[in-house]
Design an enzyme around this catalytic site. Sequence first.
Site, mmCIF file in Angstrom:
data_model
loop_
_atom_site.group_PDB
_atom_site.id
_atom_site.type_symbol
_atom_site.label_atom_id
_atom_site.label_comp_id
_atom_site.label_asym_id
_atom_site.label_seq_id
_atom_site.Cartn_x
_atom_site.Cartn_y
_atom_site.Cartn_z
ATOM 1 C CE LYS A 1 -4.230 1.341 -0.286
ATOM 2 N NZ LYS A 1 -5.012 0.948 -1.445
ATOM 3 C CB SER B 1 -8.345 1.025 -3.271
ATOM 4 O OG SER B 1 -6.967 0.775 -3.103
#
Length: 615
Positions: free
Chosen positions: A204, A408
């Site tokens: 991430k 996401s």
Amino acid sequence: MSANPSFFKRICLFIWHTLNGTRKLILNLIFFGLLAAIIIAIGSSEDIKVEDNSALVLNLAGTIVDQKQQVDPLEAAFKQGNNANTDGEILLADVLYVIDNAAQDKRISLLVLDLADLKRAGISKLQSIGDALTRFKESGKKVVAIGNYYEQNQYFLASFADNIYLNPQGGVSLDGLSMYNQYFKSALDKLKVKAHIFRVGTFKSAVEPYMRDDMSDAAREASSALLADVWQSYTQTVAGNRHIDPNSLVPDASIYLAELDKANGDSAAMAINMKWVDSLATTEDFRKIMLEAVGKAKKGDSFKQVSFYDYLTLVTPLPSFVEQDSVGIIVASGTILNGIQPAGQIGGESTAELLRKARFDKHIKALVLRVDSPGGSAFASEQIRQELLALKAAGKPVVVSMGSLAASGGYWISASADYIFATPTTLTGSIGIFGMITTFEDSLASLGVHTDGVSTSEWAGLSVTRALSPQVEAVIQRHIERGYLDFISLVAKERKMTIEQVDKIAQGRVWSGKKALELGLVDELGDIDAAIAKAAKLADMSLFDTRLIEQELTPEQMFMQQMFASASSYLPASLSQSSVLEQMLQQWSSSLKTLTAFDDPNNVYIYCDTCNLMN
């Protein structure tokens, strides 16, 4: 009592008459100016006619999108008219409709790709257009491309042509893909700004610029694999169309120099030698070639032709007043934000309202959710997913069609669908979560500004001007960890996987659609037409219409946009063009706008920053 008004009253009357007179003058100027523009537009317009054996000139300009963003009437004058505009938007659905309609139109014998003004489009959207061009050629008609210069996106489409023409002074620019970012840790340290990062996911990397001065090894590994995967899809498609070696599309510097030397430094000649193009032709040369192919137009000296914009106006079907059973289509495009967002953007409330509209419409029997989003607010993403669940509970199948991005939060809103389609080059996954709070206590202290006071709890005193305590940081991190667990648990449940299996392919890593299929994150590779067919099948519909469900403009807004659009072609060209500096400022302001628009009530985001870096 005096019969004359008081001095104060006379002053007030004078001010009122001045303001009122000015108001009337401005309104009259606007009204009569617009009236004149409409009269000119109507008086100057001619009926669009397509001669037999004409060429359809696909002069696409601006950005290819799934849904146009709502603009004010003045912007509409520049961006929404029926003329090519490099700052405008073109609906992918319109492009596909025009090509497929022209394939069956006996008046159209040939298609010309004129892509000089095409600026931005994801590879997945370009592939859909390329597939439509292939269908056009299968009808027995030819496709040719003309250009002074081909950049990467333009060349991808041009490769579908039977013949590619290049100006003798032009060239082909194929650079490959890159993913670079700017990193701010040292700058933040110098400014004494503290970025408190909370995240779960090795890959991430959205917050890495605030905590590092370079790309992490994990992010480098993931990004390299992703770029290689997407670029392989690009080169295989183009090389297959051109019948050349994929490795010859972007030779290394030494080979490029050797090939350039063979062509005596002539980029156009090199493009011929490398079989990137078929022929060199000036504008006049191409005019003569087309005169032989389709003949001379009745008016002017050019060949028989109709532009994409004119042809779209001509063939756009009239709206049906008899409602029939339909597959509804809702576009979820852009960053996911809270509340009500304008058309062309995703809002927790506004997109959920569209889903409710589909649920309560008795004629909508199934839904295709077209997702083209890097994510955003975790709360808004869940709002949208909850409405999708309600839609399914009402007995209406939901199929997701992933566009260029569904990562996401874009994947969060997709995960609960009955079936998920992606394209080979869709960027998806990025199953991770992060939060960030920036505090400026040290920066302000260096300027002599300090914050002090009292509160009844640690939470009441939270501020960007005060330091975060380790205890508060631990609480926020725990919330982020719980959010990540919720995310991978959701994916595990909906994709029939174990949490451990999801965790291995999650950690915020971004995958191509092709790889996502192997990993079980999507069900099938296909475009939106495949998704519509699947939705109809799940709803047991043999005959059906499709209906786009979107925010509707008021009659006044529609009138204003049409009115300004009609007059747009009569405005000076300089008003619709921007300088390089203005374009750079627009890019910077767009990035800043994305950051400042983040408004999750819990400051928790499921967002794929990496997805927006690829170029």
